[in-house]
Design a protein around this motif. Structure first.
Motif, PDB file in Angstrom:
ATOM      1  N   GLN A  86       0.830  -1.208   0.000  1.00 40.08           N
ATOM      2  CA  GLN A  86       0.000   0.000   0.000  1.00 40.08           C
ATOM      3  C   GLN A  86       0.865   1.261   0.000  1.00 40.08           C
ATOM      4  N   LEU A 186      -5.272   0.829  -4.520  1.00 39.30           N
ATOM      5  CA  LEU A 186      -5.046   1.133  -3.105  1.00 39.30           C
ATOM      6  C   LEU A 186      -6.292   0.836  -2.279  1.00 39.30           C
ATOM      7  N   SER A 189      -6.892  -2.983  -2.191  1.00 33.19           N
ATOM      8  CA  SER A 189      -5.912  -3.693  -1.364  1.00 33.19           C
ATOM      9  C   SER A 189      -6.269  -3.598   0.114  1.00 33.19           C
TER      10      SER A 189
END
Length: 512
Positions: A86, A186, A189
């Protein structure tokens, strides 16, 4: 049995979504690299950049990846792979936004370094996430196959997408496309990817990291800047000396560590050393080819960014097809046949361009691109095969990780060396003197192909393989790692028969 099936399906779907997120990260980093190449002439015109400036636009990115890739992998094993993944997505996305807003060339290069730092946390860590997400060996092999196929798709899309964006909205749009994809990855995830760490993370090696960065940064800066500052100037000579000193100090220091960042003992193995040199050489050829070809098609021939991108599609298609063939060929016949064929094809493609002129026939260009693409596509699987040849399972992934870094080193050197050669030999404006100045560079690329073929023969002999087995015997494998069926890649743990996408059977066949 029936009651468990509904539970199994959602779990498998979730794993597939994790794979999709990881492939998204690979997609944007590979497309970015190829699309930026297409955008270089537009950057040159808009920011009034010299060739050395364009070299730094590419090498600022690849240097950051090469210098920090192994550090990112070991850090992910230690503090958590999702966390580092991330962080990489966030850094890459922010770097892309900053690149699109860069007011000048120096700012653009600096922001490309930020992008590269983010990219160094993405691909190796994503591969670790994939292997930990798919515990079943069969499913893991398929997942890594999808991962590998994403590279081919990205290479094909990159020049075309870059050409469309540059032609319609300017070079800054090449970086815009990363922002929504990065934000999407992002967000997904955070929801989909579970946190994971290595059972036994590798120790920090800050001194080794600094030495690696010193070697790479000093050498690349000296090569690029020496073309116009003079290779005999005090600054350039000093940087070359610094690079040499750091290169000598690195193995002297690393051999004293229990868990070195780069273990010098690996280089006593002829197949491993051959894999390292082949990786540097092949990716030097690729990055140099893309850099020179972009300038030729747009600055000399006057093609638009989109036309230049479409013309390079045969190379990308050849790479994608040959990559599939190479995996099977390596699994059944070993690394020698695909390496020799790769070297011959790369050399043939480059030789066709040694007489390049402003009026070179387009069919000849397309044939050269196809040959070069097929040659490059054949080289990756045998590189990994040689890297792990004879190594015990606990070390096979580490050696593969080092050769992955070698690929990025080659990317940096290709742009630095070949761009500097053209700059040094060009007479008058670049668009006028480029073709004659590039002839030596194409011959060097042909030499790279010859070297790949020669290494394919010399490093796969029975004597070389036996020597690798003796070196491997010095690396006792921890039982806990072997029993788990995993190898510590230095970039996360990977199934021993799927190391970095190596076809099943290759590692098993070459184990002593």
């Amino acid at each position: 049995m029936i009651a468990t099936e509904p539970d199994a399906d959602p779990a498998h779907r979730r794993r597939l979504l994790v794979l999709a997120v990881c492939c998204l990260s690979l997609l944007i980093t590979v497309i970015d690299a190829t699309a930026v190449n297409v955008a270089l002439p537009a950057v040159q015109r808009d920011l009034n950049a010299q060739v050395s400036g364009l070299q730094w636009v590419i090498d600022g990115y690849t240097l950051a990846i090469a210098g920090f890739m192994m550090l990112a992998g070991s850090t992910a094993d230690r503090i958590g792979r999702r966390r580092v993944f991330q962080a990489g997505l966030a850094l890459f996305t922010v770097g892309s936004l900053l690149c699109s807003l860069a007011p000048g060339l120096s700012w653009l290069v600096a922001f490309r370094v930020v992008q590269g730092l983010g990219a160094s946390m993405l691909n190796p860590v994503a591969l670790s996430i994939i292997t930990s997400t798919f515990p079943d060996a069969r499913q893991r092999a398929r997942a890594i196959g999808v991962w590998g196929a994403t590279v081919g798709v990205s290479l094909t899309l990159g020049p075309v997408v870059g050409g469309l964006l540059v032609g319609s909205a300017g070079w800054r749009a090449v970086f815009w496309i990363n922002i929504p994809v990065g934000l999407l990855a992002l967000a997904l995830s955070a929801v989909l990817i579970p946190e994971s760490k290595a059972a036994t993370a590798r120790r920090r090696d800050p001194v080794g990291q600094v030495l690696v960065l010193t070697v790479l940064a000093s050498l690349i800066f000296a090569i690029i800047e020496g073309s116009h500052r003079g290779y005999g100037s005090a600054l350039i000579v000093g940087l070359l000396l610094l690079a040499a000193i750091a290169a000598v100090a690195l193995p002297l220091y690393e051999r004293r560590r229990g868990q070195p960042l780069v273990d010098p003992a690996f280089f006593r193995s002829i197949p491993f050393t051959g894999a390292f040199i082949t990786a540097v050489t092949a990716f030097l050829a690729l990055s140099g080819f893309l850099f020179l070809n972009t300038l030729y098609l747009q600055d000399v021939r006057g093609y638009s960014a989109l036309e230049a991108g479409l013309l390079t599609v045969p190379m990308a298609v050849g790479t994608a097809i040959a990559s599939t063939v190479s995996g099977r060929l390596t699994a059944t016949h070993g690394p020698r046949p695909p390496l020799v064929a790769a070297g011959v094809l790369v050399a043939a493609g480059a030789v066709l361009l040694t007489g390049l002129s402003p009026g070179t026939a387009q069919p000849l260009l397309l044939v050269a691109y196809l040959l070069f693409g097929c040659g490059f596509g054949l080289v990756n699987a045998p590189i990994t095969s040689m890297a792990v040849a004879g190594m015990p399972p606990a070390q096979a992934g580490v050696s593969a990780a080092i050769t992955t870094t070698a690929r990025q080193i080659g990317n940096s050197l290709g742009v630095a060396v070949l761009g500097s050669i053209v700059t040094a030999h060009a007479r008058g404006p670049l668009h006028q003197g480029f073709t004659s100045a590039s002839h030596l560079a194409w011959w060097i690329l042909a030499g790279c192909g010859a070297l790949i073929a020669a290494l394919g023969i010399l490093t796969t002999t029975a004597r070389a393989t036996a020597g690798a087995a003796r070196i491997a015997a010095r690396f006792p494998a921890p039982r806990s790692v072997v029993d788990a069926g995993l190898v510590d890649t230095g970039l996360g743990q990977v199934g021993e028969n799927e190391v970095h996408g190596l076809p099943r059977g290759v590692v098993r066949r070459i184990q002593p």
